[in-house]
Scaffold this motif. Structure first.
Motif, PDB file in Angstrom:
ATOM      1  N   GLY A  75       0.807  -1.222   0.000  1.00 35.63           N
ATOM      2  CA  GLY A  75       0.000   0.000   0.000  1.00 35.63           C
ATOM      3  C   GLY A  75       0.833   1.262   0.000  1.00 35.63           C
ATOM      4  N   THR A  76       1.926   1.270   0.744  1.00 37.78           N
ATOM      5  CA  THR A  76       2.777   2.466   0.790  1.00 37.78           C
ATOM      6  C   THR A  76       3.484   2.689  -0.539  1.00 37.78           C
ATOM      7  N   LYS A  78       2.239   1.906  -3.499  1.00 37.41           N
ATOM      8  CA  LYS A  78       1.245   2.417  -4.433  1.00 37.41           C
ATOM      9  C   LYS A  78       1.076   3.924  -4.268  1.00 37.41           C
ATOM     10  N   THR A  79       1.063   4.396  -3.031  1.00 30.48           N
ATOM     11  CA  THR A  79       0.921   5.825  -2.774  1.00 30.48           C
ATOM     12  C   THR A  79       2.112   6.582  -3.352  1.00 30.48           C
ATOM     13  N   LEU A  80       3.299   6.072  -3.132  1.00 29.48           N
ATOM     14  CA  LEU A  80       4.503   6.708  -3.655  1.00 29.48           C
ATOM     15  C   LEU A  80       4.480   6.756  -5.174  1.00 29.48           C
ATOM     16  N   HIS A  82       1.894   6.592  -7.131  1.00 29.97           N
ATOM     17  CA  HIS A  82       0.837   7.511  -7.548  1.00 29.97           C
ATOM     18  C   HIS A  82       1.315   8.959  -7.467  1.00 29.97           C
ATOM     19  N   ASN A  83       1.998   9.300  -6.389  1.00 31.27           N
ATOM     20  CA  ASN A  83       2.516  10.663  -6.243  1.00 31.27           C
ATOM     21  C   ASN A  83       3.534  10.988  -7.325  1.00 31.27           C
TER      22      ASN A  83
END
Length: 87
Positions: A75-76, A78-80, A82-83
């Motif tokens: 999950g972490t 994916k956030t990175l 995406h950013n």
């Protein structure tokens, strides 16, 4: 001949030599590194003649179809990603 084979020839993945169909050096590299045709198309459309910044290269790689569909991320991660891709 066959639409799929024609597309592979168009992108330089295979070559026709008379009745014989052989893999090109690009096709062999794709097979060796498990790169699919959609990812090759993605890279070709990105215009390699321009000088890339590191952020451009990361964006290109992070938006490739292989990366988006075949690799599982935490999950972490994916956030990175995406950013990175939205910046």
């Amino acid at each position: 001949m066959n639409l799929y084979l024609d597309e592979l020839v168009e992108y330089g993945v295979i070559e026709r030599r008379g009745e014989e169909i052989v893999s090109s050096a690009l096709g062999q590299a794709m097979a060796h590194h498990f790169i699919n045709l959609n990812t090759l198309k993605h890279f070709i459309k990105s215009n390699f003649t321009e000088v890339f910044e590191i952020s451009d290269l990361l964006r290109l790689i992070s938006q490739s179809p292989d990366l988006l569909t075949q690799i599982a991320f935490r999950g972490t991660d994916k956030t990175l990603l995406h950013n990175i891709s939205s910046s």
